[in-house]
Design a protein around this motif. Sequence first.
Motif, mmCIF file in Angstrom:
data_model
loop_
_atom_site.group_PDB
_atom_site.id
_atom_site.type_symbol
_atom_site.label_atom_id
_atom_site.label_comp_id
_atom_site.label_asym_id
_atom_site.label_seq_id
_atom_site.Cartn_x
_atom_site.Cartn_y
_atom_site.Cartn_z
ATOM 1 N N GLU A 244 33.253 41.170 44.990
ATOM 2 C CA GLU A 244 34.528 40.891 44.308
ATOM 3 C C GLU A 244 34.386 41.016 42.796
ATOM 4 N N HIS A 245 35.345 41.715 42.195
ATOM 5 C CA HIS A 245 35.476 41.739 40.734
ATOM 6 C C HIS A 245 36.888 41.301 40.334
ATOM 7 N N SER A 246 36.985 40.693 39.142
ATOM 8 C CA SER A 246 38.277 40.430 38.502
ATOM 9 C C SER A 246 38.538 41.557 37.512
ATOM 10 N N ILE A 247 39.735 42.123 37.557
ATOM 11 C CA ILE A 247 40.026 43.387 36.874
ATOM 12 C C ILE A 247 41.340 43.294 36.119
ATOM 13 N N GLY A 248 41.415 44.008 34.995
ATOM 14 C CA GLY A 248 42.681 44.144 34.283
ATOM 15 C C GLY A 248 43.068 45.605 34.198
ATOM 16 N N VAL A 249 44.370 45.882 34.259
ATOM 17 C CA VAL A 249 44.856 47.260 34.111
ATOM 18 C C VAL A 249 45.056 47.540 32.622
ATOM 19 N N THR A 250 44.396 48.595 32.121
ATOM 20 C CA THR A 250 44.515 48.994 30.715
ATOM 21 C C THR A 250 45.484 50.184 30.621
ATOM 22 N N ALA A 251 45.701 50.667 29.382
ATOM 23 C CA ALA A 251 46.666 51.761 29.172
ATOM 24 C C ALA A 251 46.281 52.988 29.989
ATOM 25 N N ASP A 252 44.980 53.227 30.144
ATOM 26 C CA ASP A 252 44.589 54.453 30.841
ATOM 27 C C ASP A 252 43.632 54.217 32.008
ATOM 28 N N GLY A 253 43.487 52.970 32.456
ATOM 29 C CA GLY A 253 42.574 52.731 33.580
ATOM 30 C C GLY A 253 42.391 51.260 33.843
ATOM 31 N N PHE A 254 41.140 50.807 33.764
ATOM 32 C CA PHE A 254 40.864 49.424 34.145
ATOM 33 C C PHE A 254 39.798 48.837 33.232
ATOM 34 N N GLU A 255 39.751 47.514 33.193
ATOM 35 C CA GLU A 255 38.625 46.795 32.600
ATOM 36 C C GLU A 255 38.118 45.823 33.652
ATOM 37 N N ILE A 256 36.800 45.824 33.893
ATOM 38 C CA ILE A 256 36.200 44.862 34.823
ATOM 39 C C ILE A 256 35.763 43.658 33.995
ATOM 40 N N PHE A 257 36.349 42.494 34.291
ATOM 41 C CA PHE A 257 36.045 41.289 33.502
ATOM 42 C C PHE A 257 34.742 40.633 33.947
ATOM 43 N N THR A 258 34.281 40.942 35.153
ATOM 44 C CA THR A 258 33.161 40.203 35.751
ATOM 45 C C THR A 258 31.901 41.063 35.892
ATOM 46 N N LEU A 259 31.762 42.070 34.997
ATOM 47 C CA LEU A 259 30.549 42.891 35.028
ATOM 48 C C LEU A 259 29.323 42.030 34.737
ATOM 49 N N SER A 260 28.220 42.319 35.402
ATOM 50 C CA SER A 260 26.981 41.580 35.191
ATOM 51 C C SER A 260 26.405 41.866 33.810
#
Length: 270
Positions: A244-260
């Motif tokens: 499981e990852h927590s993710i945000g939608v950015t202008a052109d894709g995604f950001e993974i908030f929970t990267l190790s």
Amino acid sequence: MKKESKGRVTRDGIRIHEPAEFAGMRKAGELAARILDDIIPHVRPGQTTGEIDRIITDMVEAAGAKSATIGYKGYRHASCISVNHVVCHGIPGDKKLKDGDILNIDVTVIVDGWFGDSSRMYVAGRLSRKAERLIQVTHDALFRGIEMVRPGNTFGDIGHAIQSYVEAHRMSVVRDFCGHGLGRVFHAPPNVLHYGRPGTGPRLEEGMFFTIEPMVNLGRPETKVLADDWTAVTRDKSLSAQFEHSIGVTADGFEIFTLSPAGKFHPTWG
Ligand code: MF3
Ligand code: CO
Ligand code: CO
């Protein structure tokens, strides 16, 4: 009058967050990820899941954060620990891990009011070939889903990417549990299904925050919940894995908030 937080909610009830709000998720996600990194040396044969949970509880407190799961719907632990054929929501207890057990550890923390939710697979001792295959496919399925995250795509595109990848490897996607919106709340719309058809479901927009957390079984997809009202297991007793990852939608894709921070999301061995 009720004080409203700023921002917009879509007609599907999905909150759109402002660019400045990504910072809150980054901090919460980073702590969840760091705890999942730091717990690695504690996963070994002979260790109990209750002791692992106690260490996680201490880590959350030492960081000055709060556990989102303690007190949630009567749940009493800082983690869910799901061993072998347990699909999710395994309750930490005094059962000892055995050589070859695989387990998912799921941690959700609250930092400055923001929720960071992530889980990964671990192994106690030696990893069997079939468990390794299951874990690899589950991990890669999550990333197939994440790669579909960009404005204009739909939640069905995410589910389809995960399902088609898993089924191509002759494994099955659990239907009974899904990912979820999150942010200043633990569970919010939408339900993020890990199966589906391309182009269906709500459209992704910049500023949406949600988890993707596929559960994959070596056997059939059906689950049942045990008498403790939490522990979900595969009906056919086949092995199950989840990331499981927590993710945000950015202008052109995604950001993974929970990267190790240590680059240890997978593998956690070797
Ligand atoms: N962290 C889980 C999720 O991914 C939820 C656990 S709720 C609990 O949504 F109460 F079981 F901890
Ligand atoms: Co979640
Ligand atoms: Co979780």
